[in-house]
Motif scaffolding. Structure first.
Motif, PDB file in Angstrom:
ATOM      1  N   ARG A 188      -9.130   7.067   1.021  1.00 49.37           N
ATOM      2  CA  ARG A 188      -9.619   6.485  -0.238  1.00 49.37           C
ATOM      3  C   ARG A 188     -10.285   5.122   0.009  1.00 49.37           C
ATOM      4  O   ARG A 188     -11.351   4.817  -0.530  1.00 49.37           O
ATOM      5  CB  ARG A 188      -8.474   6.330  -1.234  1.00 49.37           C
ATOM      6  CG  ARG A 188      -8.884   5.705  -2.556  1.00 49.37           C
ATOM      7  CD  ARG A 188      -9.800   6.586  -3.398  1.00 49.37           C
ATOM      8  NE  ARG A 188      -9.059   7.708  -3.944  1.00 49.37           N
ATOM      9  CZ  ARG A 188      -8.360   7.671  -5.081  1.00 49.37           C
ATOM     10  NH1 ARG A 188      -8.351   6.578  -5.806  1.00 49.37           N
ATOM     11  NH2 ARG A 188      -7.691   8.724  -5.492  1.00 49.37           N
ATOM     12  N   TYR A 196       0.835  -1.222   0.000  1.00 47.42           N
ATOM     13  CA  TYR A 196       0.000   0.000   0.000  1.00 47.42           C
ATOM     14  C   TYR A 196       0.862   1.261   0.000  1.00 47.42           C
ATOM     15  O   TYR A 196       0.357   2.356   0.186  1.00 47.42           O
ATOM     16  CB  TYR A 196      -0.963  -0.004   1.199  1.00 47.42           C
ATOM     17  CG  TYR A 196      -0.314  -0.218   2.560  1.00 47.42           C
ATOM     18  CD1 TYR A 196      -0.027  -1.500   3.013  1.00 47.42           C
ATOM     19  CD2 TYR A 196       0.026   0.857   3.385  1.00 47.42           C
ATOM     20  CE1 TYR A 196       0.567  -1.710   4.254  1.00 47.42           C
ATOM     21  CE2 TYR A 196       0.619   0.651   4.624  1.00 47.42           C
ATOM     22  CZ  TYR A 196       0.879  -0.631   5.051  1.00 47.42           C
ATOM     23  OH  TYR A 196       1.477  -0.842   6.275  1.00 47.42           O
ATOM     24  N   THR A 255       3.259   2.169  -2.525  1.00 48.62           N
ATOM     25  CA  THR A 255       3.749   2.699  -3.799  1.00 48.62           C
ATOM     26  C   THR A 255       2.803   3.731  -4.416  1.00 48.62           C
ATOM     27  O   THR A 255       3.252   4.669  -5.049  1.00 48.62           O
ATOM     28  CB  THR A 255       4.017   1.543  -4.779  1.00 48.62           C
ATOM     29  OG1 THR A 255       2.916   0.621  -4.678  1.00 48.62           O
ATOM     30  CG2 THR A 255       5.287   0.805  -4.440  1.00 48.62           C
ATOM     31  N   SER A 256       1.493   3.546  -4.211  1.00 50.50           N
ATOM     32  CA  SER A 256       0.519   4.550  -4.685  1.00 50.50           C
ATOM     33  C   SER A 256      -0.846   4.210  -4.106  1.00 50.50           C
ATOM     34  O   SER A 256      -1.082   3.064  -3.686  1.00 50.50           O
ATOM     35  CB  SER A 256       0.416   4.552  -6.212  1.00 50.50           C
ATOM     36  OG  SER A 256      -0.155   3.336  -6.646  1.00 50.50           O
ATOM     37  N   ILE A 257      -1.727   5.195  -4.117  1.00 50.54           N
ATOM     38  CA  ILE A 257      -3.095   4.941  -3.633  1.00 50.54           C
ATOM     39  C   ILE A 257      -3.755   3.881  -4.524  1.00 50.54           C
ATOM     40  O   ILE A 257      -4.466   3.010  -4.035  1.00 50.54           O
ATOM     41  CB  ILE A 257      -3.907   6.259  -3.593  1.00 50.54           C
ATOM     42  CG1 ILE A 257      -3.300   7.170  -2.506  1.00 50.54           C
ATOM     43  CG2 ILE A 257      -5.383   5.993  -3.315  1.00 50.54           C
ATOM     44  CD1 ILE A 257      -4.049   8.436  -2.222  1.00 50.54           C
ATOM     45  N   GLU A 258      -3.459   3.926  -5.820  1.00 47.45           N
ATOM     46  CA  GLU A 258      -4.060   2.956  -6.758  1.00 47.45           C
ATOM     47  C   GLU A 258      -3.632   1.530  -6.382  1.00 47.45           C
ATOM     48  O   GLU A 258      -4.447   0.614  -6.346  1.00 47.45           O
ATOM     49  CB  GLU A 258      -3.638   3.248  -8.211  1.00 47.45           C
ATOM     50  CG  GLU A 258      -4.331   4.442  -8.832  1.00 47.45           C
ATOM     51  CD  GLU A 258      -4.004   5.783  -8.134  1.00 47.45           C
ATOM     52  OE1 GLU A 258      -2.852   5.963  -7.664  1.00 47.45           O
ATOM     53  OE2 GLU A 258      -4.913   6.623  -8.028  1.00 47.45           O
ATOM     54  N   ASP A 259      -2.322   1.353  -6.096  1.00 49.43           N
ATOM     55  CA  ASP A 259      -1.843   0.015  -5.697  1.00 49.43           C
ATOM     56  C   ASP A 259      -2.512  -0.417  -4.393  1.00 49.43           C
ATOM     57  O   ASP A 259      -2.862  -1.594  -4.212  1.00 49.43           O
ATOM     58  CB  ASP A 259      -0.315   0.015  -5.498  1.00 49.43           C
ATOM     59  CG  ASP A 259       0.427   0.093  -6.823  1.00 49.43           C
ATOM     60  OD1 ASP A 259      -0.221  -0.098  -7.876  1.00 49.43           O
ATOM     61  OD2 ASP A 259       1.651   0.360  -6.801  1.00 49.43           O
ATOM     62  N   VAL A 273      -4.336   7.232   2.035  1.00 46.98           N
ATOM     63  CA  VAL A 273      -4.711   5.860   1.642  1.00 46.98           C
ATOM     64  C   VAL A 273      -5.985   5.446   2.394  1.00 46.98           C
ATOM     65  O   VAL A 273      -6.937   4.915   1.801  1.00 46.98           O
ATOM     66  CB  VAL A 273      -3.550   4.865   1.952  1.00 46.98           C
ATOM     67  CG1 VAL A 273      -4.018   3.419   1.794  1.00 46.98           C
ATOM     68  CG2 VAL A 273      -2.351   5.138   1.047  1.00 46.98           C
ATOM     69  N   VAL A 313      -5.458   0.462  -3.264  1.00 46.24           N
ATOM     70  CA  VAL A 313      -6.854   0.087  -3.547  1.00 46.24           C
ATOM     71  C   VAL A 313      -6.898  -1.313  -4.169  1.00 46.24           C
ATOM     72  O   VAL A 313      -7.687  -2.167  -3.770  1.00 46.24           O
ATOM     73  CB  VAL A 313      -7.521   1.133  -4.472  1.00 46.24           C
ATOM     74  CG1 VAL A 313      -8.844   0.618  -5.025  1.00 46.24           C
ATOM     75  CG2 VAL A 313      -7.726   2.447  -3.726  1.00 46.24           C
ATOM     76  N   LYS A 314      -6.000  -1.544  -5.122  1.00 49.06           N
ATOM     77  CA  LYS A 314      -5.986  -2.843  -5.832  1.00 49.06           C
ATOM     78  C   LYS A 314      -5.676  -3.987  -4.849  1.00 49.06           C
ATOM     79  O   LYS A 314      -6.381  -4.990  -4.795  1.00 49.06           O
ATOM     80  CB  LYS A 314      -4.936  -2.781  -6.952  1.00 49.06           C
ATOM     81  CG  LYS A 314      -4.952  -3.984  -7.863  1.00 49.06           C
ATOM     82  CD  LYS A 314      -4.046  -3.805  -9.051  1.00 49.06           C
ATOM     83  CE  LYS A 314      -2.609  -3.956  -8.827  1.00 49.06           C
ATOM     84  NZ  LYS A 314      -1.700  -4.750  -8.407  1.00 49.06           N
ATOM     85  N   ASN A 315      -4.631  -3.798  -4.051  1.00 48.46           N
ATOM     86  CA  ASN A 315      -4.217  -4.882  -3.148  1.00 48.46           C
ATOM     87  C   ASN A 315      -5.198  -5.088  -1.990  1.00 48.46           C
ATOM     88  O   ASN A 315      -5.483  -6.225  -1.611  1.00 48.46           O
ATOM     89  CB  ASN A 315      -2.806  -4.619  -2.628  1.00 48.46           C
ATOM     90  CG  ASN A 315      -1.764  -4.816  -3.715  1.00 48.46           C
ATOM     91  OD1 ASN A 315      -1.894  -5.724  -4.542  1.00 48.46           O
ATOM     92  ND2 ASN A 315      -0.758  -3.963  -3.759  1.00 48.46           N
TER      93      ASN A 315
END
Ligand code: KIV
Length: 266
Positions: A128, A91, A93-97, A125, A99-101
């Motif tokens: 979001r 969690y 590396t980016s907010i997107e990562d 994080v 969310v995905k993980n």
């Protein structure tokens, strides 16, 4: 048997001054036993890297691995809240990562995720994740993923100034929407101070008697992990001895021809 425990149940416990219990599990049948015993929250801790996979730190497990253990545990639980600990770099590396993980753990059967720290990035994080319906448990004090930065297993929040820094982060996490916060390895006074200043539950992992809940690694509770026992852990049994004893008796029975018996063959 009781109904499914949700993040709302834990909030009610806090409001009613009722304590709750949290234990880790990494497999389906241990999870079933914990659920049957009435444990409120079953945590797939990244401690599994050490106690189940034999690594020397928790930082060596990946999100893909955590997903496998999450789905195993979730299959065993009917009542407890199932929380997955998000591993190192899953969690960050980016907010997107993130969310995905985190989303991957919810899809695998977790009801919530746990993430460590309280910096501004972590707060964004949490915001979001909460916005998209993923409940988040925070984790402050000694955060194992910061082991290298802390320079070892060191008690945090020992002074009023450092306890205040933890409180500031705890308040930010609370405002961002976490439903509870694990406080690890802080003096009891610090645990009490933070608990008294939050309206969400705190979960002690070596933070003393005044937190709203207590968490331990189940392998410490069962006496299965021989490498290290933290001061705050209590051993309720000796599974290590039990396994050794059963294995030795099986070995002896095989070698002396006592196993299998007539009843054990087709
Ligand atoms: O990894 C873990 O098991 C944990 C708990 C002990 C809080 O983070």
């Amino acid at each position: 048997m009781s109904k499914k425990i949700t993040v709302k149940t834990l909030q009610k416990y806090k409001e009613n001054g009722e304590k709750f219990s949290v234990l880790t599990a990494y497999d389906c049948y241990t999870a079933k036993y914990l659920d049957k015993a009435g444990i409120d929250v079953v945590l797939i801790g990244d401690s599994l890297a050490m106690v189940a996979l034999g690594y020397d730190t928790t930082n060596k497990i990946t999100a893909e691995e955590m997903k496998i253990f999450t789905s195993a545990v979730a299959r065993g639980v009917e009542h407890a809240l199932v929380v997955t600990d998000m591993p190192f770099l899953s969690y960050h590396t980016s907010i997107e990562d993130a969310v995905k993980n985190c989303g991957m753990m919810i899809a695998a059967g977790a009801n919530a995720v746990k993430i460590e720290g309280g910096t501004d990035y972590i707060i964004s994080v949490v915001e979001r994740l909460v916005q998209i319906g993923i409940p988040v448990m925070g984790h402050l004090g000694f955060t194992p993923q910061f082991l290298n930065a802390f320079g070892g297993y060191k008690i945090q929040g020992k002074t009023r100034e450092t306890a205040d820094l933890i409180l500031v982060q705890a308040k930010k996490l609370e405002a961002a929407g976490v439903f509870s916060i694990v406080l690890e390895m802080v003096p009891e006074d610090c645990g009490k101070y933070i608990t008294g200043n939050l309206s969400i539950p705190t979960i002690s992992c070596g933070a003393g008697r005044f937190c709203d809940a207590q968490v331990l690694v189940s392998d410490d509770v069962f006496g299965k992990y021989p490498e290290f026992k933290p001061k705050f852990a209590r051993k309720y049994g000796d599974m290590g001895e039990l396994i050794l004893n059963c294995a030795k008796r099986f070995d002896e029975d095989v070698k002396t021809g006592r196993f299998p018996s007539e009843e054990e063959v087709f």
